[in-house]
Design a protein around this motif. Structure first.
Motif, mmCIF file in Angstrom:
data_model
loop_
_atom_site.group_PDB
_atom_site.id
_atom_site.type_symbol
_atom_site.label_atom_id
_atom_site.label_comp_id
_atom_site.label_asym_id
_atom_site.label_seq_id
_atom_site.Cartn_x
_atom_site.Cartn_y
_atom_site.Cartn_z
ATOM 1 N N LEU A 142 8.590 -12.034 37.172
ATOM 2 C CA LEU A 142 8.229 -12.956 38.248
ATOM 3 C C LEU A 142 6.842 -13.541 38.011
ATOM 4 C CD1 LEU A 142 9.571 -11.216 41.496
ATOM 5 C CD2 LEU A 142 10.621 -13.038 40.140
ATOM 6 N N ALA A 143 6.003 -12.800 37.290
ATOM 7 C CA ALA A 143 4.669 -13.329 36.971
ATOM 8 C C ALA A 143 4.775 -14.583 36.113
ATOM 9 C CB ALA A 143 3.843 -12.266 36.249
ATOM 10 N N ASP A 144 5.822 -14.651 35.270
ATOM 11 C CA ASP A 144 6.028 -15.853 34.444
ATOM 12 C C ASP A 144 6.392 -17.066 35.294
ATOM 13 O OD1 ASP A 144 5.503 -14.396 32.162
ATOM 14 O OD2 ASP A 144 7.615 -13.935 31.777
ATOM 15 N N LEU A 145 6.837 -16.806 36.523
ATOM 16 C CA LEU A 145 7.174 -17.890 37.447
ATOM 17 C C LEU A 145 6.003 -18.221 38.366
ATOM 18 C CD1 LEU A 145 10.725 -16.619 38.495
ATOM 19 C CD2 LEU A 145 10.155 -18.245 36.686
ATOM 20 N N ASN A 146 4.840 -17.618 38.093
ATOM 21 C CA ASN A 146 3.661 -17.846 38.950
ATOM 22 C C ASN A 146 4.016 -17.536 40.408
ATOM 23 O OD1 ASN A 146 1.000 -18.543 39.416
ATOM 24 N ND2 ASN A 146 1.358 -20.762 39.361
ATOM 25 N N PHE A 147 4.755 -16.420 40.578
ATOM 26 C CA PHE A 147 5.353 -16.096 41.869
ATOM 27 C C PHE A 147 4.304 -15.831 42.940
ATOM 28 C CE2 PHE A 147 7.939 -13.554 44.840
ATOM 29 C CZ PHE A 147 9.073 -14.338 44.911
ATOM 30 N N ASP A 148 3.187 -15.234 42.568
ATOM 31 C CA ASP A 148 2.166 -14.880 43.559
ATOM 32 C C ASP A 148 1.545 -16.100 44.224
ATOM 33 O OD1 ASP A 148 2.570 -12.217 43.110
ATOM 34 O OD2 ASP A 148 0.824 -11.944 41.800
ATOM 35 N N PRO A 153 6.002 -16.716 53.107
ATOM 36 C CA PRO A 153 7.344 -16.831 53.690
ATOM 37 C C PRO A 153 8.394 -17.300 52.692
ATOM 38 C CG PRO A 153 5.708 -17.759 55.173
ATOM 39 C CD PRO A 153 5.018 -17.513 53.866
ATOM 40 N N PHE A 154 7.998 -18.174 51.760
ATOM 41 C CA PHE A 154 8.944 -18.653 50.763
ATOM 42 C C PHE A 154 9.251 -17.585 49.710
ATOM 43 C CE2 PHE A 154 7.082 -22.948 51.967
ATOM 44 C CZ PHE A 154 8.158 -23.281 52.775
ATOM 45 N N GLN A 155 8.330 -16.640 49.507
ATOM 46 C CA GLN A 155 8.599 -15.536 48.591
ATOM 47 C C GLN A 155 9.714 -14.639 49.127
ATOM 48 O OE1 GLN A 155 5.157 -13.169 47.670
ATOM 49 N NE2 GLN A 155 3.916 -14.900 47.006
ATOM 50 N N LEU A 156 9.873 -14.619 50.451
ATOM 51 C CA LEU A 156 10.795 -13.682 51.092
ATOM 52 C C LEU A 156 12.214 -14.218 51.199
ATOM 53 C CD1 LEU A 156 8.410 -12.499 53.948
ATOM 54 C CD2 LEU A 156 8.899 -11.360 51.776
ATOM 55 N N SER A 164 15.350 -10.613 43.627
ATOM 56 C CA SER A 164 15.193 -12.066 43.744
ATOM 57 C C SER A 164 16.168 -12.749 42.789
ATOM 58 C CB SER A 164 13.762 -12.488 43.401
ATOM 59 O OG SER A 164 12.841 -11.950 44.325
ATOM 60 N N VAL A 165 17.069 -13.534 43.356
ATOM 61 C CA VAL A 165 18.025 -14.267 42.529
ATOM 62 C C VAL A 165 17.686 -15.763 42.494
ATOM 63 C CG1 VAL A 165 19.898 -12.618 42.837
ATOM 64 C CG2 VAL A 165 19.634 -14.497 44.474
ATOM 65 N N GLY A 166 16.581 -16.139 43.121
ATOM 66 C CA GLY A 166 16.158 -17.526 43.115
ATOM 67 C C GLY A 166 14.680 -17.636 43.409
ATOM 68 N N VAL A 167 14.112 -18.763 43.049
ATOM 69 C CA VAL A 167 12.712 -19.049 43.333
ATOM 70 C C VAL A 167 12.634 -20.471 43.859
ATOM 71 C CG1 VAL A 167 12.297 -19.790 40.937
ATOM 72 C CG2 VAL A 167 10.368 -19.063 42.358
ATOM 73 N N ALA A 366 10.868 -21.420 34.641
ATOM 74 C CA ALA A 366 9.450 -21.069 34.545
ATOM 75 C C ALA A 366 8.601 -22.291 34.231
ATOM 76 C CB ALA A 366 9.248 -19.991 33.477
ATOM 77 N N TRP A 367 9.119 -23.159 33.375
ATOM 78 C CA TRP A 367 8.359 -24.363 33.013
ATOM 79 C C TRP A 367 8.178 -25.258 34.229
ATOM 80 C CZ3 TRP A 367 9.005 -29.681 32.678
ATOM 81 C CH2 TRP A 367 8.080 -30.356 31.873
#
Length: 498
Positions: A142-148, A153-156, A164-167, A366-367
């Motif tokens: 998830l770090a590769d997706l800049n998830f933080d 609320p959108f993280q949840l 997590s099956v989507g971002v 990720a890109w």
């Protein structure tokens, strides 16, 4: 005399790997070796190794990305060229109609051979799509997706069985866009206070919302107090009413079921919410009030016919665009009325379980999530891209995220209000359990019956409850209890419900 640089063992190994890998036509061998010479063999293998390996699995390495058709699709097609140049991977964008997103995706996910490797979807479909999707953590970090950087609320959203099956690739929430030439006009302010006994301002509760809408409804001037959707997306606007009314009464707002999946709809709170929803429709154009489409609702605001819109965040983005809006220099944002931040919409992107190129799909996602790409996507004009911000960095640097609206100060106003909403201690996450599409379809049908006078609020809610029970039994009550409990615990553990 030229001194040859001694290769490390890692570089020697990487060069051997690059020399033997089948590129599947994604990148020429000459270009691959040129990059190895310039950037180092180990670095080049790190960049291309996974993608080229995935290419071998997928018979060509192309990443097929499915997206609902919309104004943002041309933007992504431009990005495809840059992605290929940056990674050596081809991306093919395939589109499906917005209204058919559920059926098109579910059909594709259930096939033996994947139609899409990565695809976009609405978070409330997660419960139905989850069994056919690959958890993102199983392919990459998830770090590769800049998830933080994604707003909490959108993280949840997009969680299925704890993974997590989507971002998110688009963040929508209810926000108030109001006309400053009306709300801040001295004569209007004096007339409003004389009639209602308090100062005219962006409404903070339902009564103020109703009063301001009534005050600015002037059919003889082709001006109306508000606009809400009463057709396909009617469920989101009714849920907003239901959530805010429940919170005002001190209840667990928006709790549609009890612990045994018995629907909680025929009660004073839901009846009041539906009554209120029916009432505010009288402050819209009468020829559209019973079946207001989402795109028409936006358009009449852009035309200057509406005083305020508690709407998703695409409304202020479009209203601030002078190329399509007559009120671009006459608007501000404020928090949506009520004390809960409501998040019923937005787009996510995930990876199909039947994809044979999961690594390539993850790299494409990720890109897109990298700040440079994501900010450009949102910064495009309304006619080019409907995407709204979902990352905190987008709100923290509004001038770069919203260059069109930066000079007027609107970008700062929008970003400030959005951050306030996203940090709210009360938020509502839309349900995403199996069968959600059926539950919401019933809500659409019966709320519309109430709006058009075909049923009372109580009758509509009774019919909705009966449909909810049928859907729960169809999907297996015990299974539904388990999934809804996960949703309930997410609301509780994050402090949104006590």
């Amino acid at each position: 005399m030229m001194i040859m640089k001694k290769r490390t063992c890692a570089d020697t190994y990487a060069l051997d790997q690059l020399s033997s890998v089948d590129t599947k036509g994604l990148i020429s061998r000459r270009e691959l070796m040129r990059r190895a010479a310039v950037f180092g063999a180990a670095a080049t293998l790190g960049t291309f190794g996974g993608v080229l390996g995935a290419a071998g699995q997928s018979g060509g390495g192309k990443v097929r990305v499915g997206l609902d058709s919309g104004a943002f699709t041309p933007i992504l097609k431009e990005f495809a060229t840059e992605f290929r140049e940056a990674t050596g991977t081809e991306v093919e964008f395939l589109s499906y109609p917005l209204g058919n997103m559920y059926d098109q995706n579910l059909l594709a996910l259930r096939q033996d051979e994947a139609r899409f490797d990565a695809f976009d979807f609405w978070p409330n479909f997660t419960g139905d799509f989850g069994p056919f999707m690959t958890p993102l953590e199983d392919v990459g970090s998830l770090a590769d997706l800049n998830f933080d950087d994604i707003a909490k609320p959108f993280q949840l959203l997009n969680i299925y069985e704890g993974k997590s099956v989507g971002v998110m690739i688009d963040g929508d929430m209810f926000i108030n866009t109001y006309r400053t030439d009306l709300f801040e006009d001295a004569a209007e302010m004096n007339a409003f206070k004389a009639k209602y006994g308090y100062d005219l301002a962006a409404p903070k509760d339902w009564q103020q919302y109703r009063d301001t809408a009534e005050f600015f409804t002037r059919p003889d001037q082709n001006t109306y107090g508000l606009v809400e959707v009463t057709s396909y997306f009617v469920y989101a606007f009714f849920i907003n009413q239901l959530v805010q009314e429940g919170s005002a009464r001190g209840e667990r707002y928006g709790e549609l079921f009890d612990e045994q999946m018995k629907p909680k709809l025929v009660n004073d709170t839901a009846i009041a919410a539906l009554d209120q929803y029916r009432e505010v429709t009288q402050f819209m154009p009468s020829d559209l009030a019973n079946a207001m489409p989402w795109d028409v609702g936006r358009q009449i605001f852009f035309e200057g016919r509406v005083a305020q819109a508690n709407w998703w965040t695409d409304m202020p983005k479009g209203a601030a665009d002078p190329s399509i809006s007559k009120v671009a220099d006459k608007i501000k944002c404020a928090p949506s009325w009520g004390d809960v931040t409501v998040l019923p919409y937005g787009r996510a992107m995930g990876i199909a379980k039947n994809s044979s190129n999961k690594e390539g799909a993850f790299q494409a996602i990720a890109w897109i999530q990298k700040s440079a790409q994501a900010n450009r996507w949102v910064a495009e004009t309304f006619s080019q891209s409907l995407m709204d911000p979902w990352r905190m960095s987008m709100f923290n640097e509004p001038a770069s995220t919203f260059p069109l609206q930066a000079e007027s100060g609107f970008a700062e106003n929008f970003a400030s209000v959005s951050k306030q909403l996203l940090a709210n201690e009360k938020a509502y996450l839309d349900i995403s359990i199996p069968g959600t599409n059926q539950y919401l379809a019933s809500m659409i049908q019966h709320v519309q019956r109430a709006v058009t006078g075909q049923a009372t609020s109580e009758e509509a809610l009774q019919a909705m409850e009966a449909d909810f029970e049928d859907t729960t039994e169809t999907f297996n009550r015990d299974r539904q209890i388990t999934h809804y409990d996960e949703y309930r615990q997410r609301m509780i553990s994050n402090g949104y419900w006590s």
